[in-house]
Design a protein around this motif. Structure first.
Motif, PDB file in Angstrom:
ATOM      1  N   PHE A  21       0.750  -0.856  -0.021  1.00  0.00           N
ATOM      2  CA  PHE A  21      -0.248  -0.008   0.079  1.00  0.00           C
ATOM      3  C   PHE A  21       0.808   1.460   0.370  1.00  0.00           C
ATOM      4  N   ALA A  22       2.161   1.214   0.759  1.00  0.00           N
ATOM      5  CA  ALA A  22       2.441   2.632   1.268  1.00  0.00           C
ATOM      6  C   ALA A  22       3.437   2.645  -0.506  1.00  0.00           C
ATOM      7  N   ARG A  23       3.961   1.640  -0.569  1.00  0.00           N
ATOM      8  CA  ARG A  23       4.826   1.879  -2.231  1.00  0.00           C
ATOM      9  C   ARG A  23       3.472   2.834  -3.840  1.00  0.00           C
ATOM     10  N   LEU A  24       2.397   1.690  -3.156  1.00  0.00           N
ATOM     11  CA  LEU A  24       1.516   3.136  -4.447  1.00  0.00           C
ATOM     12  C   LEU A  24       0.825   3.537  -3.806  1.00  0.00           C
ATOM     13  N   LEU A  25       0.391   3.868  -2.249  1.00  0.00           N
ATOM     14  CA  LEU A  25       0.413   5.668  -2.268  1.00  0.00           C
ATOM     15  C   LEU A  25       0.929   6.419  -2.385  1.00  0.00           C
ATOM     16  N   GLU A  26       2.590   5.916  -2.586  1.00  0.00           N
ATOM     17  CA  GLU A  26       3.679   7.224  -1.105  1.00  0.00           C
ATOM     18  C   GLU A  26       4.339   8.082  -2.598  1.00  0.00           C
ATOM     19  N   ASP A  27       3.028   8.060  -4.584  1.00  0.00           N
ATOM     20  CA  ASP A  27       3.767   9.235  -5.098  1.00  0.00           C
ATOM     21  C   ASP A  27       1.855   9.386  -5.280  1.00  0.00           C
ATOM     22  N   HIS A  28       0.966   8.991  -5.262  1.00  0.00           N
ATOM     23  CA  HIS A  28      -0.203   8.497  -6.188  1.00  0.00           C
ATOM     24  C   HIS A  28      -0.824   9.432  -6.779  1.00  0.00           C
ATOM     25  N   ARG A 307       3.269   1.891 -13.044  1.00  0.00           N
ATOM     26  CA  ARG A 307       2.545   1.622 -11.585  1.00  0.00           C
ATOM     27  C   ARG A 307       1.010   0.029 -11.818  1.00  0.00           C
ATOM     28  N   ALA A 308       1.269  -0.875 -12.751  1.00  0.00           N
ATOM     29  CA  ALA A 308       0.340  -1.476 -12.317  1.00  0.00           C
ATOM     30  C   ALA A 308       1.061  -3.027 -12.211  1.00  0.00           C
ATOM     31  N   ARG A 309       2.393  -2.509 -11.840  1.00  0.00           N
ATOM     32  CA  ARG A 309       3.330  -4.022 -11.847  1.00  0.00           C
ATOM     33  C   ARG A 309       2.113  -4.876 -11.148  1.00  0.00           C
ATOM     34  N   GLY A 310       2.984  -6.327 -10.918  1.00  0.00           N
ATOM     35  CA  GLY A 310       1.629  -7.392 -10.294  1.00  0.00           C
ATOM     36  C   GLY A 310       0.038  -7.434 -10.072  1.00  0.00           C
ATOM     37  N   MET A 311       0.096  -6.353 -10.996  1.00  0.00           N
ATOM     38  CA  MET A 311      -2.199  -6.331 -10.991  1.00  0.00           C
ATOM     39  C   MET A 311      -2.350  -6.946 -12.427  1.00  0.00           C
ATOM     40  N   ALA A 312      -1.998  -7.669 -12.710  1.00  0.00           N
ATOM     41  CA  ALA A 312      -1.995  -8.568 -13.691  1.00  0.00           C
ATOM     42  C   ALA A 312      -2.610  -9.970 -13.547  1.00  0.00           C
ATOM     43  N   VAL A 313      -3.013 -10.207 -13.975  1.00  0.00           N
ATOM     44  CA  VAL A 313      -3.244 -11.789 -14.069  1.00  0.00           C
ATOM     45  C   VAL A 313      -2.723 -13.095 -14.755  1.00  0.00           C
ATOM     46  N   PHE A 328      -3.261 -23.212 -15.473  1.00  0.00           N
ATOM     47  CA  PHE A 328      -3.313 -22.932 -14.296  1.00  0.00           C
ATOM     48  C   PHE A 328      -3.385 -20.786 -14.619  1.00  0.00           C
ATOM     49  N   LEU A 329      -3.424 -20.726 -13.065  1.00  0.00           N
ATOM     50  CA  LEU A 329      -3.036 -18.990 -13.446  1.00  0.00           C
ATOM     51  C   LEU A 329      -2.267 -18.681 -11.774  1.00  0.00           C
ATOM     52  N   LEU A 330      -2.350 -16.737 -12.332  1.00  0.00           N
ATOM     53  CA  LEU A 330      -1.023 -17.050 -10.854  1.00  0.00           C
ATOM     54  C   LEU A 330      -0.791 -15.514 -10.904  1.00  0.00           C
ATOM     55  N   VAL A 331      -1.721 -15.168  -8.829  1.00  0.00           N
ATOM     56  CA  VAL A 331      -1.446 -13.656  -8.853  1.00  0.00           C
ATOM     57  C   VAL A 331      -1.054 -13.038  -7.926  1.00  0.00           C
ATOM     58  N   HIS A 332      -0.436 -12.164  -7.953  1.00  0.00           N
ATOM     59  CA  HIS A 332       0.623 -11.806  -6.842  1.00  0.00           C
ATOM     60  C   HIS A 332      -0.493 -11.648  -5.861  1.00  0.00           C
ATOM     61  N   ASN A 333      -0.103 -12.211  -4.469  1.00  0.00           N
ATOM     62  CA  ASN A 333      -1.169 -11.967  -3.493  1.00  0.00           C
ATOM     63  C   ASN A 333      -0.610 -11.318  -2.708  1.00  0.00           C
ATOM     64  N   THR A 334       0.033 -10.040  -2.789  1.00  0.00           N
ATOM     65  CA  THR A 334      -0.443  -8.641  -1.788  1.00  0.00           C
ATOM     66  C   THR A 334      -0.211  -7.714  -3.017  1.00  0.00           C
ATOM     67  N   VAL A 335      -0.537  -7.496  -3.793  1.00  0.00           N
ATOM     68  CA  VAL A 335      -0.371  -6.542  -4.985  1.00  0.00           C
ATOM     69  C   VAL A 335      -1.813  -6.567  -5.705  1.00  0.00           C
ATOM     70  N   ARG A 336      -2.626  -7.389  -6.547  1.00  0.00           N
ATOM     71  CA  ARG A 336      -3.767  -7.826  -7.233  1.00  0.00           C
ATOM     72  C   ARG A 336      -4.728  -8.332  -6.563  1.00  0.00           C
ATOM     73  N   GLY A 337      -4.174  -9.819  -4.941  1.00  0.00           N
ATOM     74  CA  GLY A 337      -4.868 -10.441  -4.588  1.00  0.00           C
ATOM     75  C   GLY A 337      -4.596  -9.008  -2.965  1.00  0.00           C
ATOM     76  N   ALA A 338      -4.124  -7.469  -2.811  1.00  0.00           N
ATOM     77  CA  ALA A 338      -4.490  -6.826  -1.624  1.00  0.00           C
ATOM     78  C   ALA A 338      -4.391  -5.674  -1.586  1.00  0.00           C
ATOM     79  N   ALA A 339      -2.990  -5.174  -2.022  1.00  0.00           N
ATOM     80  CA  ALA A 339      -3.138  -3.105  -1.601  1.00  0.00           C
ATOM     81  C   ALA A 339      -3.615  -3.329  -2.819  1.00  0.00           C
ATOM     82  N   GLY A 340      -3.325  -3.498  -3.757  1.00  0.00           N
ATOM     83  CA  GLY A 340      -3.058  -2.817  -5.045  1.00  0.00           C
ATOM     84  C   GLY A 340      -4.822  -2.701  -5.616  1.00  0.00           C
ATOM     85  N   ALA A 341      -5.278  -3.947  -5.197  1.00  0.00           N
ATOM     86  CA  ALA A 341      -6.881  -4.602  -6.035  1.00  0.00           C
ATOM     87  C   ALA A 341      -8.337  -3.351  -4.086  1.00  0.00           C
ATOM     88  N   SER A 342      -7.761  -3.157  -3.711  1.00  0.00           N
ATOM     89  CA  SER A 342      -7.850  -2.005  -2.890  1.00  0.00           C
ATOM     90  C   SER A 342      -7.656  -0.115  -3.275  1.00  0.00           C
TER      91      SER A 342
END
Ligand SMILES: NC(=O)c1ccc[n+]([C@@H]2O[C@H](COP(=O)([O-])OP(=O)(O)OC[C@H]3O[C@@H](n4cnc5c(N)ncnc54)[C@H](OP(=O)(O)O)[C@@H]3O)[C@@H](O)[C@H]2O)c1
Length: 360
Positions: A21-28, A307-313, A328-342
């Motif tokens: 979150f902090a990384r994504l919000l740092e310069d939002h 800015r959207a690195r980790g947001m694609a499945v 098979f699918l892959l999701v970045h759990n703390t980015v697309r699966g958490a902070a980035g989704a929020s």
């Protein structure tokens, strides 16, 4: 669009989700981070010191020096932030998020506490943006509102299922291989997981099935009717740092060719792409051609622009098996699966006009 940034607070800033979150919000471009909270262990410390090895290269000096405050409604209220991002453990988030809602905050939460509350929208922006209207329903009863995002594995799964929904979704069988960061920064004891696989994650299977069906459900008269697809989920923890891999077998009502199936995944886009939201990946689903992809090490941070690195499945190994498809699918759990989704939910809520003057 109003150029003035909205002040936001971040709760649980020192955890595996909090630092993303902090990384994504740092310069939002829309939001300005004005308050950070964590547990009593971190209060008073500068952010850079408190996050330790979770820090990232390029963190600004201002963020590094930002002090961590108390995780109380009074302290958060004193920061003047009316938008709150929550990366707290569910045991703490439950009551505090309700208190913040009563005080007029719009809370975007990663915790599981309120995900199945019928009044709270559970949202992945590309899947069910329309469910955000529950924000209005909550405001009829409370001063603010809560918007939840789902379990990290459900976040990736539901995007793939949404892209296929037009063929009629009869059911799906999912087996997850989930990374260690999904268990939080204290994670799993090293001797339990090194060179090992644990075929059980408490409560995870029910969360993935129930939350996915809720997000794919229809909203009518202020209530969500869950999608009736049968979902059978099995979860395991593996010794990988980031990125949840999932083996998915999906059964569709329509008999479609493999080419049509692949085109539906590759061509999928929704409101965040149309609005060109800052954290939206240009392509929410990337189909990889190689026989040995996706892999957590190579593909967890998929997504453009930067800015959207980790947001694609990422999706690969697509095979047609009679009436069913396997992949098979892959999701970045703390980015697309958490902070980035929020953060993406908040960007969408902002652009759809839900963050009115009362939330600034
Ligand atoms: N990790 C994932 O992939 C993922 C994905 C989706 C959703 N989630 C959910 O997101 C939330 C955060 O997960 P996480 O993995 O980031 O957890 P984590 O790494 O354990 O971090 C927890 C955060 O909450 C703070 N905290 C702990 N106890 C607290 C207390 N009593 N009062 C105030 N703050 C407290 C911690 O502060 P200290 O550092 O000071 O202890 C830390 O900042 C959880 O609800 C989790 O279920 C996680």
């Amino acid at each position: 669009m109003n150029n003035k940034k909205m002040k936001v607070a971040l709760l649980g800033c020192t955890g595996t989700v909090g630092v993303q979150f902090a990384r994504l919000l740092e310069d939002h471009p829309y939001f300005q981070l004005v308050a950070l909270t964590a547990s009593g262990r971190s209060v008073g410390k500068p952010f850079g010191e408190a996050v330790g090895s979770l820090a990232w290269a390029g963190m600004s000096d201002a963020l590094r020096a930002m002090p961590i405050g108390e995780c109380t409604a009074d302290w958060i209220g004193s920061s003047d932030a009316r938008i709150v991002f929550s990366a707290l453990p569910a045991s703490i988030a439950g009551d505090l998020e309700l208190e913040l809602r009563d005080r007029g905050c719009l809370v975007f939460s990663n915790a599981s506490s309120h995900r199945m509350d019928p009044q709270v929208p559970l949202v992945i922006s590309e899947v069910n943006a329309s469910h955000l209207t529950l924000i209005h329903e909550q405001r009829l009863r409370f001063a603010g509102s809560i918007v939840a995002n789902p379990n990290c594995s459900a976040a990736g799964l539901v995007i793939v299922l949404k892209a296929l929904l037009r063929f009629g979704l009869r059911g799906a069988t999912v087996t997850t291989l989930q990374a260690l960061s999904g268990a939080g920064k204290r994670g799993v004891a090293a001797l339990d997981i090194m060179g090992n696989v644990i075929p059980y994650i408490p409560e995870e299977e029910d969360k993935i099935a129930c939350e996915t069906k809720r997000m794919l459900g229809c909203l009518a008269h202020g209530r969500i009717a869950d999608h009736d697809a049968g979902l059978f989920v099995s979860c395991s923890r593996i010794p990988v740092r980031d990125g949840h891999l999932q083996s998915l077998v999906v059964e569709l009502e329509e008999d479609v060719s493999r080419d049509t199936f692949v085109r539906a995944l590759e061509g999928f886009s929704a409101e965040p792409q149309q609005l060109e939201l800052p954290t939206a990946p240009t392509a929410p689903i990337i189909v990889l051609p190689g026989d040995d992809r996706p892999q957590p090490l190579l593909d967890a941070r998929a997504g453009e622009p930067h800015r959207a690195r980790g947001m694609a499945v990422s999706v690969g190994r697509i095979r047609k098996l009679g009436e069913r498809f396997a992949l098979f699918l892959l999701v970045h759990n703390t980015v697309r699966g958490a902070a980035g989704a929020s953060v993406l939910n908040a960007e969408l809520a902002f652009r759809m006009g839900y963050l009115d003057e009362g939330d600034r």
